[in-house]
Design an enzyme around this catalytic site. Structure first.
Site, short mmCIF file in Angstrom:
data_model
loop_
_atom_site.label_atom_id
_atom_site.label_comp_id
_atom_site.label_asym_id
_atom_site.label_seq_id
_atom_site.Cartn_x
_atom_site.Cartn_y
_atom_site.Cartn_z
N SER A 149 -15.17 -1.61 -19.09
CA SER A 149 -14.45 -0.45 -18.55
C SER A 149 -14.64 0.77 -19.47
O SER A 149 -15.77 1.17 -19.72
CB SER A 149 -12.97 -0.83 -18.37
OG SER A 149 -12.28 0.14 -17.62
N ASP A 167 -14.37 -4.26 -7.35
CA ASP A 167 -13.83 -3.33 -8.35
C ASP A 167 -13.30 -2.10 -7.62
O ASP A 167 -14.03 -1.41 -6.91
CB ASP A 167 -14.93 -2.93 -9.34
CG ASP A 167 -14.39 -2.19 -10.57
OD1 ASP A 167 -13.59 -1.25 -10.39
OD2 ASP A 167 -14.78 -2.55 -11.69
N HIS A 204 -11.06 -4.98 -10.79
CA HIS A 204 -11.41 -4.41 -12.09
C HIS A 204 -10.72 -5.12 -13.25
O HIS A 204 -11.37 -5.46 -14.24
CB HIS A 204 -11.08 -2.92 -12.11
CG HIS A 204 -11.60 -2.21 -13.33
ND1 HIS A 204 -12.93 -1.86 -13.46
CD2 HIS A 204 -11.00 -1.83 -14.47
CE1 HIS A 204 -13.11 -1.26 -14.63
NE2 HIS A 204 -11.96 -1.23 -15.27
#
Ligand SMILES: *[C@@H]1O[C@H](CO)[C@@H](O)[C@H](O)[C@H]1NC(C)=O
Ligand SMILES: *[C@@H]1O[C@H](CO)[C@@H](O)[C@H](O)[C@H]1NC(C)=O
Ligand SMILES: *[C@@H]1O[C@H](CO)[C@@H](O)[C@H](O)[C@H]1NC(C)=O
Ligand SMILES: *[C@@H]1O[C@H](CO)[C@@H](O)[C@H](O)[C@H]1NC(C)=O
Ligand SMILES: *[C@@H]1O[C@H](CO)[C@@H](O)[C@H](O)[C@H]1NC(C)=O
Ligand SMILES: *[C@@H]1O[C@H](CO)[C@@H](O)[C@H](O)[C@H]1NC(C)=O
Ligand SMILES: *[C@@H]1O[C@H](CO)[C@@H](O)[C@H](O)[C@H]1NC(C)=O
Ligand SMILES: *[C@@H]1O[C@H](CO)[C@@H](O)[C@H](O)[C@H]1NC(C)=O
Length: 428
Positions: free
Chosen positions: A204, A348, A380
């Site tokens: 991320s 995601d 995610h």
């Protein structure tokens, strides 16, 4: 180019280019009994004349304060903070701090065959006091002791730097590269920028910093040899993400992103302030003192664009537009020179999988060795956990090679697969 506004941390510092930056010595190792928040810790300031030091130079080093080695556990024999010279998003001198963990071995035994993992934590906040060098003492990063247990040195940079420059990805990437330089150059470790096996790992927000590091390294730090990187939940672009975030559970990312974006320029910050409705600007600015999870909770499902008089006009302003163009998209600053393991949840919801598909296609077209795994399970947050075992396997291959008879899918070329791993829910 706008003037560089060095916020309160640097206020009062002599910024004239006197060249008295001294190399790190044992006498700088001011061991502190308990960690102090970075915004109040005088150690988090650069020595006079630090601008003259070359990027990656160690400006200060100390044993990490508090009981960090106890928190990490028996796989860790020592932890240090290094304050080093780096470069900001306007390509001006800057500094940052990293935390380096030593595996359970005598430091005198470390040598050029000891591997190094640079582990980029997605701390994604505009709050300096949520930087890993401080928050690591609270525990909660099991990947670190496991990596140490494999005999790897682990580097954990505060890649947003002393102004918490979330989304100024140039700063973030260069801070990662320079943190690696600083660790490799610390004499007592006897490591080597040419031969030490070095891998990077980021999920991320950590994948942004890692990817920018990989893109800049060939030109910014050509003396460095990196060996592989695992990139999870890749945030290919903050621009495509933004409309999707407003009004969602991830809305809290947005105030922190805009604050970080404007953290290195007084004119950009002034323009942000003047672009907010005066009646609730303070509610927006409160993100300056919130960690990632505090942001998510506080602004959950809020319409962040409604804090702006006109968000479109804000983003189209020439200086803001230039900043977002330079810092919000991967794929434009260089070509990574290492094998990549890329993992992403097909579902995601933060940045859609097709953006990662397109990025991987470009990397494949230019001949990179890429293993790309699209997970049918989870979103995610879940993929952060679902990807851990596969990342470790890849990083072990990068840092230690294969064990006899082991067949790995990374060795060469481009391979893309839909996989089904792990659980739909994240433990957090
Ligand atoms: C570290 O110190 C904190 C506060 O002093 C304490 O609460 C915690 O239990 C300690 N952790 C370990 C593993 O010693
Ligand atoms: C060199 O480092 C390796 C790996 O960290 C270690 O196993 C070995 O004992 C070290 N060699 C010496 C001579 O200290
Ligand atoms: C130490 O590392 C090993 C191997 O990576 C791991 O299995 C173990 O759980 C770690 N121990 C601690 C206390 O974290
Ligand atoms: C954040 O906290 C600091 C002190 O801890 C304070 O000076 C500052 O005003 C706070 N910022 C906002 C926007 O509330
Ligand atoms: C958010 O607020 C803006 C400006 O007031 C408005 O144009 C937009 O439709 C709102 N979006 C949502 C999802 O409510
Ligand atoms: C902020 O204030 C503006 C103007 O009064 C209002 O339209 C908007 O809904 C407010 N936004 C939030 C999140 O409170
Ligand atoms: C917001 O700014 C954009 C770009 O300058 C402009 O086209 C648009 O009309 C503005 N919206 C409003 C409601 O004023
Ligand atoms: C993965 O699944 C998608 C449909 O969800 C399909 O279009 C694609 O071809 C598959 N990719 C591979 C490499 O099998």
């Amino acid at each position: 180019m706008p003037s560089i506004f060095l916020f309160s941390l640097l206020a009062g510092l002599c910024l004239s280019p006197t060249s008295n930056a001294s190399p790190a010595t044992a006498r700088d190792n001011d061991h502190l009994p308990q960690p102090i928040v970075p915004s109040k810790d005088p150690w988090y300031t650069a020595p006079h004349g630090y601008e003259e030091a070359s990027p990656g130079s160690i400006l200060r080093i100390r044993p990490a304060p508090g009981n960090l080695t106890a928190v990490i556990g028996s796989n860790c024999s020592a932890a240090y903070n290094i304050l080093y010279r780096t470069t900001n998003s306007y390509l001006q001198p800057a500094f940052a701090v990293t935390t380096v963990f030593i595996p359970n071995m005598n430091i005198a035994k470390i040598n050029y065959t000891t591997p190094l993992l640079s582990y980029q934590i997605p701390y994604s906040t505009a709050d300096l006091d949520a930087s890993p060098s401080y928050t690591l003492s609270a525990g909660g990063y099991p990947d670190i002791p496991v990596a140490l247990g494999q005999g790897w040195i682990v580097n954990v940079p505060d890649f947003e730097g002393p102004l918490a420059s979330l989304s100024l990805s140039i700063t973030e990437g260069l801070a990662v590269v320079d943190s690696i330089r600083s660790v490799l150059s610390y004499q007592p470790f006897h490591l080597s920028p040419k031969t030490t096996r070095t891998a990077l790992w980021g999920y991320s927000g950590g994948s942004i910093a890692t990817t920018f590091a990989l893109e800049f390294q060939p030109t910014y730090a050509p003396e460095l040899t990196l060996h592989g990187a695992a990139l999870g939940g890749l945030l290919t672009s903050f621009i495509s993400a933004n409309p999707a975030l407003d009004g969602t559970g991830f809305a809290g990312n947005l105030p922190a992103i805009y604050l970080g974006l404007t953290s290195q320029s007084s004119s950009a910050r002034q323009f942000l302030l003047s672009s907010l409705h005066p009646n609730n600007a303070s509610e927006f600015l409160a993100a300056e003192n919130m960690s990632y999870y505090q942001d998510l909770t506080y602004y959950q499902n809020q319409n962040i664009s409604s804090y702006f008089i006109n968000l479109t006009a804000f983003l189209l302003h020439p200086e803001i537009h230039q900043l977002t163009k330079n810092n919000w998209e991967i794929g434009w600053h260089g070509i990574p020179q290492v094998p990549l393991f890329v993992y992403k949840a097909i579902h995601d919801e933060l940045v859609y999988v097709q953006y990662t598909d397109a990025m991987v296609d470009r990397w494949c077209e230019v001949g990179l060795d890429v293993r790309y795994e699209r997970n049918t399970v989870g979103g995610h947050l879940a993929e952060y956990y679902n990807g851990v075992d596969r990342s470790r396997q890849f990083l072990t291959w990068v840092l230690q090679g294969t064990t006899e008879g082991e067949v790995v899918p990374y060795a060469s070329g481009c391979s893309i697969a839909n996989v089904t791993y792990g659980s739909d829910t994240s433990p957090i």
